[in-house]
Enzyme design. Structure first.
Site, short mmCIF file in Angstrom:
data_model
loop_
_atom_site.label_atom_id
_atom_site.label_comp_id
_atom_site.label_asym_id
_atom_site.label_seq_id
_atom_site.Cartn_x
_atom_site.Cartn_y
_atom_site.Cartn_z
N ARG A 100 -5.81 -13.25 0.66
CA ARG A 100 -6.34 -12.14 -0.14
C ARG A 100 -7.63 -12.54 -0.85
NH1 ARG A 100 -4.98 -7.29 0.89
NH2 ARG A 100 -5.35 -6.70 -1.28
N GLN A 130 -14.23 6.30 2.25
CA GLN A 130 -13.99 5.24 3.23
C GLN A 130 -14.69 5.62 4.52
OE1 GLN A 130 -9.72 4.44 3.47
NE2 GLN A 130 -10.04 2.32 2.88
N GLU A 170 -0.80 -6.16 9.53
CA GLU A 170 -2.05 -5.56 9.07
C GLU A 170 -3.24 -6.16 9.80
OE1 GLU A 170 -4.46 -4.91 4.81
OE2 GLU A 170 -2.59 -6.08 4.87
N ASP A 203 -13.25 -4.69 3.01
CA ASP A 203 -13.42 -4.96 1.59
C ASP A 203 -14.02 -6.32 1.23
OD1 ASP A 203 -11.71 -2.83 2.09
OD2 ASP A 203 -10.34 -3.29 0.46
N TRP A 218 -8.88 6.25 5.84
CA TRP A 218 -9.08 5.89 7.25
C TRP A 218 -7.83 5.32 7.88
CZ3 TRP A 218 -12.53 1.56 9.52
CH2 TRP A 218 -12.33 0.33 8.90
N ASP A 219 -6.92 4.77 7.08
CA ASP A 219 -5.60 4.42 7.61
C ASP A 219 -4.92 5.68 8.17
OD1 ASP A 219 -4.44 1.51 6.36
OD2 ASP A 219 -6.15 2.38 5.34
N TYR A 247 1.25 -1.20 -6.78
CA TYR A 247 -0.17 -1.23 -6.41
C TYR A 247 -1.06 -1.15 -7.65
CZ TYR A 247 -4.66 -0.08 -4.38
OH TYR A 247 -5.99 -0.10 -4.05
N TYR A 301 -8.50 -12.03 4.12
CA TYR A 301 -8.82 -10.60 4.20
C TYR A 301 -10.28 -10.32 4.53
CZ TYR A 301 -7.92 -5.78 2.47
OH TYR A 301 -7.75 -4.43 2.32
N TRP A 302 -10.54 -9.84 5.73
CA TRP A 302 -11.84 -9.42 6.23
C TRP A 302 -12.88 -10.54 6.36
CZ3 TRP A 302 -12.20 -5.34 9.04
CH2 TRP A 302 -11.34 -4.26 8.82
N TYR A 339 0.85 -1.19 0.00
CA TYR A 339 0.00 0.00 0.00
C TYR A 339 0.89 1.25 0.00
CZ TYR A 339 -3.58 -3.32 1.68
OH TYR A 339 -4.43 -4.38 1.83
#
Length: 429
Positions: free
Chosen positions: A202, A108, A399, A170, A42-43, A88, A355-356, A36
């Protein structure tokens, strides 16, 4: 050393500070190198909480740099591409926003006013803080006005989201149904994330195909807000965004009081009341949380995720709802090895490291702990903090973390994990 200290060793403050310094790009902080390489909204907001304990002027600069990329209509895009980077995808050429600072075309979770309030309360140099508040408040107010105007034109009290990326969560299984009807792109592309992170952590390619279709949809229709609202194939009420916007609105009103700023305050109070009246429509008494909703089908998205208990953070639950969510969180914490997993482990779509879809995210656990404490559930807040501290002391500043093993996942040396450790985990509950 007391028993608590032995059970929960302190975080490495020097290591967390070093991560923010190494990810500093001169006015903004990247989440992590390679994976990233730009400024995420928001990060960046969460990272400001880390900077406030290191060097106060740098914390305010983080916010100033992000809002320099604010669009004329008030939105704060979720990515600012300050510099080029080949590591990216999708980059500014795919988004096609045409803005002065190249950016994405979605936002976001609007946590900025909340983190800025925390920054103000934590800082020692109040004159510097007031100076920055007065510069930021018109921009913050315009951002909140954008959410209500563009994402809730019918004044329902519940803003909507047009992209899973906009949720900040995400790849959550909560989005599987609404995303599943979105077409995929037909053009060939090369993902960059898989060069940095194991594919098992991912999103899968079919999801990426649909993510990119939505990016093309906005660009192909000139980012026309009314057309997108009427025709976007993905349109959901995201409980996480609604809750974060609600708390941020309350914090924004307090910041306006502190800085003697009045423009838009009365209208914002009206919007906050409207959301308080509307939120009960999302409550599930059976599952003890608030469900996301698909605005196209009208159906509840019946997946229990950390977003569905964020109304605690937003102050949107009544006493009975808060008690039910506290009991849910208490049970949930006992169902995995570390922290509150992003998807409840009873879900058939739970994956502890993808991821999430299951991992633990420290900044989300912080938000839920804040909400639990606000409602008087201090024991729950302490459990969340202790579990989060154990994650980073055992595995480092990743992360996110595998909920079943505690192993670090995603990007390493991650800014918002380091910042949350500095601001939250280095302090007693």
């Amino acid at each position: 050393m007391n028993e608590t200290a032995r059970e929960h060793p302190p975080v490495d403050i020097d290591a967390a500070t070093a991560i923010l310094r190494q990810n500093d790009r001169g006015g903004y902080t990247i989440p992590t190198d390679g994976l990233y390489p730009f400024q995420w909204s928001w990060d960046s907001a969460i990272t400001g909480l880390g900077w406030i304990s290191i060097y106060e002027p740098r914390a305010w600069q983080e916010a100033e740099t992000m809002f320099r990329g604010q669009w004329d209509n008030g939105t704060v895009p979720h990515i600012l591409f300050h510099k080029g980077a080949e590591s990216y995808f999708p980059g500014p050429d795919v988004w096609g926003s045409g803005t002065k600072i190249p950016s994405s075309a979605i936002s976001q979770p609007p946590v900025w006013a909340t983190t800025i309030r925390f920054m103000y309360e934590a800082c020692r140099d109040k004159s510097l803080a007031i100076e920055n508040l007065r510069a930021l408040l018109p921009k913050l107010m315009a951002y909140h006005e954008w959410w209500y105007r563009e994402r809730d034109p019918g004044n329902t009290g519940l803003v909507c989201s047009y992209h899973p990326w906009e949720s900040g969560m995400d790849n959550s299984p909560a989005w599987d149904k609404p995303l599943g009807v979105v077409p995929g792109v037909s053009w060939v592309y090369k993902r960059r994330d898989l060069g940095h992170v194991d594919a098992e952590q991912r999103p899968h390619k079919p999801e990426y195909d649909r993510y990119l279709y939505l990016v093309d949809f906005y660009k192909d229709h000139g980012f026309d807000s009314q057309y997108i609202y009427d025709n976007c194939p993905y349109k959901v009420i995201d409980v996480g965004i609604v809750s974060i916007l609600q708390r941020a609105g309350t914090d924004l009103i307090e910041l306006c009081r502190i800085a003697d700023y009045e423009d838009g305050v009365e209208e914002l109070q009206t919007e906050l009341e409207r959301t308080r009246s509307a939120i009960s429509k999302l409550w599930s008494s059976e599952r003890c949380c608030f469900f996301n909703h698909d605005l196209i089908t009208g159906q509840a998205l019946d997946e229990v995720t950390t977003a569905t208990v964020l109304p605690l953070f937003g102050g949107l639950a009544d006493k009975e709802q808060a008690a039910a969510m506290a009991a849910l969180i208490d049970e949930w914490l006992g169902a995995t090895k570390v922290g509150l997993s992003s998807t409840h482990p009873s879900s058939p779509r739970y994956e502890s490291q993808r991821y999430w879809r299951g991992p633990v995210w420290i900044h989300i656990n912080w938000m839920i702990a804040l909400g639990a404490a606000d409602y008087g559930y201090s024991a729950i807040a302490r459990r969340l903090q202790d579990a989060a501290r154990d994650c980073v002391t055992a595995a480092g500043f990743w992360e996110y973390f595998d909920a079943d093993t505690g192993d670090g996942c995603g990007g390493d040396n991650f800014s918002w994990t380091a910042a949350t450790a500095l601001f939250w985990l280095s302090k007693p509950a």
